[in-house]
Write an enzyme that holds these catalytic residues in place. Structure first.
Site, PDB file in Angstrom:
ATOM      1  N   CYS A   1     -63.577 -41.981  30.722  1.00 13.97           N
ATOM      2  CA  CYS A   1     -63.382 -41.644  32.136  1.00 13.97           C
ATOM      3  C   CYS A   1     -62.575 -40.369  32.329  1.00 13.97           C
ATOM      4  O   CYS A   1     -62.803 -39.616  33.281  1.00 13.97           O
ATOM      5  CB  CYS A   1     -62.728 -42.800  32.889  1.00 13.97           C
ATOM      6  SG  CYS A   1     -61.089 -43.248  32.280  1.00 13.97           S
TER       7      CYS A   1
ATOM      8  N   HIS B   1     -57.367 -45.726  34.551  1.00 15.48           N
ATOM      9  CA  HIS B   1     -58.757 -45.316  34.801  1.00 15.48           C
ATOM     10  C   HIS B   1     -58.774 -44.093  35.710  1.00 15.48           C
ATOM     11  O   HIS B   1     -58.186 -44.098  36.791  1.00 15.48           O
ATOM     12  CB  HIS B   1     -59.535 -46.458  35.438  1.00 15.48           C
ATOM     13  CG  HIS B   1     -60.973 -46.118  35.723  1.00 15.48           C
ATOM     14  ND1 HIS B   1     -61.840 -45.681  34.752  1.00 15.48           N
ATOM     15  CD2 HIS B   1     -61.673 -46.117  36.898  1.00 15.48           C
ATOM     16  CE1 HIS B   1     -63.031 -45.455  35.296  1.00 15.48           C
ATOM     17  NE2 HIS B   1     -62.936 -45.704  36.594  1.00 15.48           N
TER      18      HIS B   1
END
Length: 789
Positions: A437, A704
């Site tokens: 990510c 994230h």
């Protein structure tokens, strides 16, 4: 150091006798404020004076603004020259910011200059694209004055099912410019049109005439079926024409996923949608090439299995003993000595192998130690994280997810309605996989809607690093800009290359920080020049690619904006920018993934760096004259404004420091450029402001990374990207990336600071909470400086 430059321009045209320019920065003049993107001109006589003779060194020019025909004196540093063929098309774009974007990015503008009647185009109406044909190019009204060129518009006739969605029959102000059916025509500026590249042999093609339309079984806008490389495919008809004695259909294949990739197919080889037979039966997905028994055996498939050809760079899984399995990427395919079966050399995702790519003293591929494995090709199966049974029909076919073919060429960044059309939706953006990510969000932010760092894609690279650049350009950026989707296997290919180049065995498997990735690829691999040059307290200059904001906790900054944070950080570290950066990447004051200094940060859509520049002219913040002294102690004085560095002319400095609370301050002398030294007592001279434009924000929450991207000039033009927004399947499934529009961001940007501070994150609409509360990295650009770097 900022240096004055003298814009050059072609001589004024003989018919117009004016030289035209566009402003690349905002320019205040008296009570007026001219936005970047406004246009101006000066006469041939004045033009010649400024480029020759005694006035050749003059920085300030006397020009006429096209906007209101007013005469102003302007700093020539903010001007870029235009020739007449560009001027007429740019004049048709009403929004100055959008006009400047069109000028800087050039792809649409260059296409407009060469466009001709009869050319197929796609028209942008309410963020939807409709097919059309150019019928007229030129002016539809006279110039605003006898000395100003008139804007050029495109008269377009809408085609197919779009007929009747226009506003004219080719007439404007009772004058006919072309003929078409009622409400099937439009007059548009070039930025509302996508120009379809002309294919070879255009001169031999005849467009379908209305009287012949009844004889042609398909028309523009119809859905048709045809065979492409033995694969049954469907697409949309973009044009129908006669070439010599044969009817040809130009089709945009739905498999290609873009409106600028076309197939020219004979009329008798396509079938209209209503006449299509059911898709031919195959052993698997009808979109796959049906292999022969030998081909399937060679590629490791049995007759009942998946029909995906495995080759170099395919992502695979291999079953080991006791039911264990490993995953990796094929790096070599061939026959080893004394073997009769085809073998695959696989680089594994973990240290579960037995080699580094060498077999019996011969090297077949390169990988870190204990990461290589040689196995029978037929023992490899497609990695089910990228290829799963029951793949939702809404998404791209499994074959495209398993291995994205390279897209060669030069594709412009996506903007406005085109960005929405290409990028919005599920299975859009960059597909996440295995802690990627940080890289997905950074790449999407840097390349989807801006070209400020496109030098990374095209700068000549040394042979060892050419592979990295090619992967970045042809397997990631170009597919993203053309199709709106990048498969995880393409990013994994890049990660494996970075693992090798960066000598870090965990780049392909572990989570990293975006700045670690950017420093590695920009500096150590591609070797592009540092984005920032800084100087601290007159010491040696330092170069870097990202700037980390360091500052003490400021109790009075409850909800700061980015402008305030940058100014506080620069003052605390006694820093100055040596030159205007084309790209300014800022890391917020937070440490690790948990602690952040501020619960909310307000994005500054524009970052004013005028007072952060070394040896640049500055403005006295009291009276507006040229500043001669700066006081860092006054910056922290709560009696002054909460933003902006505090610099003074001599008289205002003396008056401000006559106050007993400021007598201990020690102002420092500023360097004044030569051309401003005679203006130090004048408040009538306006110092040009240097501002950078926000184009993306990376955010992090619970390890994230996601990103917000500004895709257009309006406050509502924000999109949100998450490479792992959803998931299909469980352990053997795959991530579904998603791009959503988030216009609600504009609502919170307009709130007063006190009201924003009271907003509870859980109550904020949409994804706005993540932008204000989880910001990790802000990205700003100067499109003006990108012209020179």
């Amino acid at each position: 150091m900022t240096t004055a430059f003298l814009p050059t321009s072609p001589l004024p045209s003989q018919g117009d006798r004016n030289a035209y320019y566009i402003l690349t920065g905002d320019y205040p003049y008296g009570s007026k404020h001219f936005e970047a993107g406004n246009m101006c001109f000066l006469s041939e006589r004045s033009f010649r004076k400024y480029i020759s003779g005694e006035r050749s060194l003059s920085v300030f020019w006397r020009v006429t603004m096209v906007e209101d025909n007013s005469l102003i004196t302007i700093n020539s540093e903010v001007l870029q020259p235009l020739n007449d063929e560009l001027v007429v098309f740019l004049l048709a774009v009403n929004n100055p910011r959008e006009r400047l974007n069109c000028f800087l990015e050039r792809h649409g503008l260059d296409a407009a200059v060469t466009a001709r009647p009869g050319q197929q185009v796609m028209v942008d109406l309410d963020q939807h694209l409709f097919p059309g044909i150019i019928r007229y190019v030129g002016k539809i009204v006279s110039g605003s004055s006898s000395s100003v060129l008139a804007p050029f518009y495109f008269g377009v006739e809408l085609q197919g099912d779009c007929e009747g969605k226009g506003r004219t029959n080719g007439t404007y102000n009772d004058r006919e410019f072309f003929k078409c059916k009622p409400n099937s025509g439009l007059f548009l500026p070039f930025n509302k049109i996508q120009f379809i590249p002309a294919l070879g042999g255009e001169a031999m093609k005849q467009e379908v005439k209305p009287e012949a339309a009844a004889l042609v079984p398909v028309k523009v806008g119809d859905v048709v079926g045809f065979y492409l490389d033995d694969v049954f495919t469907q697409g949309i008809v973009m044009a129908v024409y006669k070439e010599r004695n044969d009817w040809i259909v130009k089709v945009c294949s739905e498999e290609e996923g873009a409106t600028d990739v076309f197939r020219e197919i004979p009329m008798d080889s396509v079938v209209k949608e209503g006449l299509l037979s059911p898709a031919p039966e195959t052993d698997g997905d009808p979109g796959f090439h049906k292999l022969t028994k030998r081909e399937r055996s060679e590629s490791g498939e049995n007759l009942e299995g998946s029909q995906v050809t495995l080759d170099v760079n395919s992502v695979v899984q291999i079953s080991l003993d006791k039911g264990n399995s490993v995953t990796g990427t094929i790096r070599w395919v061939g026959y080893l000595p004394k073997t009769e079966y085809k073998t695959a050399g696989v680089e594994l995702d973990g240290e579960m192998g037995i080699t580094d790519g060498e077999w019996q003293g011969v090297r077949y591929f390169q990988c870190p130690p204990k990461r290589g494995l040689f196995v029978k090709l037929k023992s490899c199966q497609p990695d089910m994280r990228f290829l799963a049974e029951g793949y939702p029909p809404l998404y791209p076919s499994p074959l495209s997810v398993q291995k994205s073919p390279p897209v060669v060429g030069n594709f412009p960044p996506l903007r406005d309605g085109t960005a929405v059309r290409v990028l919005k939706g599920p299975m859009k953006g960059i597909q996440g996989h295995c802690n990627s990510c940080y890289m997905d969000a950074a790449l999407f932010s840097l390349f989807s809607c801006t070209s400020v760092l496109d030098s990374m894609l095209f700068k000549p690279a040394l042979p060892p690093d050419g592979a990295v650049q090619k992967i970045l350009r042809d397997e990631i950026v170009n597919p993203l800009r053309r199709n709106g989707f990048v498969a995880a296997s393409s990013v994994m290919h890049l990660r494996h290359q970075l693992t090798e180049k960066g000598q870090c065995s965990s780049f392909a498997t572990s989570e990293k920080d975006p700045e670690e990735f950017l420093n590695l690829i920009m500096h150590h691999i591609l070797g592009i020049e540092p984005l920032l040059t800084l100087q601290s307290g007159g010491h040696k200059e330092q170069e870097c690619y990202c700037y980390q904001i360091f500052m003490d906790k400021q109790e009075d900054l409850v909800v700061p904006n980015v402008q305030q944070l940058v100014e506080h950080s620069f003052i605390s570290s006694d820093l100055k920018l040596v030159e205007i950066p084309s790209c300014f990447i800022l890391q917020m004051p937070r440490f690790g993934k948990e602690y952040k200094m501020f619960s909310k940060i307000i994005p500054s859509l524009e970052l004013d760096i005028t007072d952060l520049l070394l040896d640049s002219p500055r403005e006295c913040f009291v009276c507006g004259a040229v500043a001669t002294q700066e006081c860092s102690a006054c910056f922290r004085d709560k009696k002054f404004a909460d933003t902006g560095l505090k610099q003074y002319c001599d008289s205002c400095c003396k008056q401000a420091h006559s106050h007993y609370q400021r007598r201990a301050h020690k102002p420092s002398k500023l360097h004044i450029p030569e051309e401003f030294r005679d203006q130090t007592c004048s408040a009538s001279l306006r110092i040009p402001r240097e501002k950078l434009e926000l184009f993306a924000v990376l955010c992090i929450e619970t390890s994230h990374y996601v990103s917000f991207v500004k895709y257009g000039p309006e406050k509502e033009d924000w999109m949100f990207f998450d490479s792992m927004a959803d998931r299909h399947g469980d352990e053997n499934g795959f991530n579904i990336p998603m791009v959503t529009l988030c216009p609600e961001v504009a609502r919170y940007l307009e709130l007063p600071v006190a009201a924003l501070a009271m907003e509870q994150p859980r109550d904020m609409k949409g994804v706005a909470k993540r932008l204000f509360c989880d910001a990790y990295m802000y990205m700003y650009q100067s499109k003006k400086m990108a012209l020179y770097k």
